[in-house]
Design an enzyme around this catalytic site. Sequence first.
Site, PDB file in Angstrom:
ATOM      1  N   GLU A 254      16.609   2.471   8.696  1.00 20.91           N
ATOM      2  CA  GLU A 254      15.472   2.789   7.829  1.00 20.91           C
ATOM      3  C   GLU A 254      15.801   4.073   7.094  1.00 20.91           C
ATOM      4  O   GLU A 254      16.069   5.105   7.717  1.00 20.91           O
ATOM      5  CB  GLU A 254      14.176   2.957   8.633  1.00 20.91           C
ATOM      6  CG  GLU A 254      12.972   3.219   7.732  1.00 20.91           C
ATOM      7  CD  GLU A 254      11.682   3.495   8.501  1.00 20.91           C
ATOM      8  OE1 GLU A 254      10.606   3.307   7.928  1.00 20.91           O
ATOM      9  OE2 GLU A 254      11.776   3.916   9.686  1.00 20.91           O
TER      10      GLU A 254
ATOM     11  N   GLU B 290      16.544  10.466   8.187  1.00 13.22           N
ATOM     12  CA  GLU B 290      15.522  11.397   7.680  1.00 13.22           C
ATOM     13  C   GLU B 290      16.191  12.648   7.129  1.00 13.22           C
ATOM     14  O   GLU B 290      17.126  13.162   7.710  1.00 13.22           O
ATOM     15  CB  GLU B 290      14.550  11.780   8.786  1.00 13.22           C
ATOM     16  CG  GLU B 290      13.124  11.335   8.561  1.00 13.22           C
ATOM     17  CD  GLU B 290      12.544  11.758   7.231  1.00 13.22           C
ATOM     18  OE1 GLU B 290      12.811  12.894   6.795  1.00 13.22           O
ATOM     19  OE2 GLU B 290      11.822  10.966   6.624  1.00 13.22           O
TER      20      GLU B 290
ATOM     21  N   ASP C 218      21.013  12.800   4.215  1.00  6.52           N
ATOM     22  CA  ASP C 218      20.529  12.313   2.927  1.00  6.52           C
ATOM     23  C   ASP C 218      20.758  10.814   2.803  1.00  6.52           C
ATOM     24  O   ASP C 218      21.876  10.326   2.970  1.00  6.52           O
ATOM     25  CB  ASP C 218      21.279  13.044   1.812  1.00  6.52           C
ATOM     26  CG  ASP C 218      20.593  12.899   0.464  1.00  6.52           C
ATOM     27  OD1 ASP C 218      19.925  11.873   0.245  1.00  6.52           O
ATOM     28  OD2 ASP C 218      20.734  13.808  -0.359  1.00  6.52           O
TER      29      ASP C 218
ATOM     30  N   ASP D 220       9.177   8.001  -1.589  1.00  2.00           N
ATOM     31  CA  ASP D 220       8.631   8.865  -2.637  1.00  2.00           C
ATOM     32  C   ASP D 220       8.822   8.165  -3.981  1.00  2.00           C
ATOM     33  O   ASP D 220       9.940   7.786  -4.331  1.00  2.00           O
ATOM     34  CB  ASP D 220       9.365  10.205  -2.631  1.00  2.00           C
ATOM     35  CG  ASP D 220       8.672  11.265  -3.476  1.00  2.00           C
ATOM     36  OD1 ASP D 220       8.097  10.901  -4.531  1.00  2.00           O
ATOM     37  OD2 ASP D 220       8.699  12.444  -3.096  1.00  2.00           O
TER      38      ASP D 220
ATOM     39  N   LYS E 101       8.108  10.750 -12.430  1.00  2.00           N
ATOM     40  CA  LYS E 101       8.595  11.268 -13.707  1.00  2.00           C
ATOM     41  C   LYS E 101       9.947  10.634 -14.058  1.00  2.00           C
ATOM     42  O   LYS E 101      10.814  10.486 -13.200  1.00  2.00           O
ATOM     43  CB  LYS E 101       8.718  12.787 -13.645  1.00  2.00           C
ATOM     44  CG  LYS E 101       7.378  13.498 -13.475  1.00  2.00           C
ATOM     45  CD  LYS E 101       7.531  15.010 -13.448  1.00  2.00           C
ATOM     46  CE  LYS E 101       6.168  15.682 -13.276  1.00  2.00           C
ATOM     47  NZ  LYS E 101       6.277  17.160 -13.210  1.00  2.00           N
TER      48      LYS E 101
ATOM     49  N   ASP F  98       2.808   1.334  -1.517  1.00  2.00           N
ATOM     50  CA  ASP F  98       1.458   1.170  -2.068  1.00  2.00           C
ATOM     51  C   ASP F  98       1.455   1.552  -3.542  1.00  2.00           C
ATOM     52  O   ASP F  98       0.413   1.480  -4.196  1.00  2.00           O
ATOM     53  CB  ASP F  98       0.458   2.046  -1.307  1.00  2.00           C
ATOM     54  CG  ASP F  98       0.620   3.523  -1.658  1.00  2.00           C
ATOM     55  OD1 ASP F  98       1.778   4.001  -1.641  1.00  2.00           O
ATOM     56  OD2 ASP F  98      -0.383   4.182  -1.963  1.00  2.00           O
TER      57      ASP F  98
ATOM     58  N   THR G 246       3.684   1.237   8.973  1.00  2.00           N
ATOM     59  CA  THR G 246       4.030   2.653   9.038  1.00  2.00           C
ATOM     60  C   THR G 246       2.734   3.464   9.082  1.00  2.00           C
ATOM     61  O   THR G 246       1.641   2.940   8.883  1.00  2.00           O
ATOM     62  CB  THR G 246       4.843   3.086   7.801  1.00  2.00           C
ATOM     63  OG1 THR G 246       3.966   3.199   6.675  1.00  2.00           O
ATOM     64  CG2 THR G 246       5.954   2.089   7.487  1.00  2.00           C
TER      65      THR G 246
ATOM     66  N   TYR H 248       1.791   5.676   6.850  1.00  2.00           N
ATOM     67  CA  TYR H 248       1.226   5.670   5.505  1.00  2.00           C
ATOM     68  C   TYR H 248       0.588   4.328   5.190  1.00  2.00           C
ATOM     69  O   TYR H 248      -0.449   4.257   4.531  1.00  2.00           O
ATOM     70  CB  TYR H 248       2.311   5.994   4.476  1.00  2.00           C
ATOM     71  CG  TYR H 248       2.862   7.389   4.601  1.00  2.00           C
ATOM     72  CD1 TYR H 248       2.010   8.481   4.738  1.00  2.00           C
ATOM     73  CD2 TYR H 248       4.232   7.622   4.568  1.00  2.00           C
ATOM     74  CE1 TYR H 248       2.519   9.775   4.856  1.00  2.00           C
ATOM     75  CE2 TYR H 248       4.747   8.904   4.685  1.00  2.00           C
ATOM     76  CZ  TYR H 248       3.893   9.978   4.828  1.00  2.00           C
ATOM     77  OH  TYR H 248       4.397  11.254   4.934  1.00  2.00           O
ATOM     78  N   GLU H 249       1.208   3.260   5.651  1.00  2.00           N
ATOM     79  CA  GLU H 249       0.673   1.926   5.403  1.00  2.00           C
ATOM     80  C   GLU H 249      -0.722   1.782   6.005  1.00  2.00           C
ATOM     81  O   GLU H 249      -1.638   1.237   5.377  1.00  2.00           O
ATOM     82  CB  GLU H 249       1.619   0.882   5.992  1.00  2.00           C
ATOM     83  CG  GLU H 249       1.229  -0.550   5.726  1.00  2.00           C
ATOM     84  CD  GLU H 249       2.298  -1.523   6.182  1.00  2.00           C
ATOM     85  OE1 GLU H 249       2.070  -2.733   6.054  1.00  2.00           O
ATOM     86  OE2 GLU H 249       3.363  -1.068   6.665  1.00  2.00           O
TER      87      GLU H 249
END
Length: 217
Positions: free
Chosen positions: A44, A69, A96, A118, A122, A154, A194, A196-197
């Site tokens: 992941e 991560e 990274d 993320d 922009k 999302d 997750t 956030y999900e």
Amino acid sequence: MRLKNKPWAHELVEAHPEKVLIRPEGKIDWQKRFTNPDLPLRIEVGSGKGQFIIRQAQAHPKINFVAIELQTSAAGVILRDELKLALPNLQILLGDGKMVDTYFARESVDLVYLNFSDPWPKTRHEKRRLTYRDFLRSYENILQIDGHIEFKTDNRGLFEYSLVSMNNYAMKFDYVNLDLHNSDDEVVAQNIQTEYEEKFSRRGHPIYALHAHFQKK
């Protein structure tokens, strides 16, 4: 999304080199990192606090997982929870995500998870999106012939961008869903959420999902 700094995380991560690799250089011999080295390997990229990858490791003991991560605080949270559960099939890589093909051998990974990355909305930040072509090339290098990417977000803008980016890279889509949590299929039944999900879906946000694979030359 950056977590608040957790000073204890740095010490914890450094105290457990058997579970965490800190910004390694060159290819990693992942077989030596796992109790059972012969299992399929899934990664992941951008694991956040690790709820998804930890639940995956719990649900699939016959698969090895690597949480990648960039933030030490996030890696520390994953490690803290992993140590409580004593999961032999989960490793953490503090590094990274754009360098995955320097950490993993060619065609050594079964599946790449990209969850709530993320969006970098922009235009000038396009190259930072985890579905930008340079990232796709890195995933292609490490995925097995039948390996694939599973992506959830999302953010509609990022989802649409990812569809175009993957299509332009000549990837093939195996699954596309514009409202995952209001669907009824096998993928939904097996979905692991997750942090956030869970938060975004409670707010009524649709969750976009896709599965795609590369056409090996």
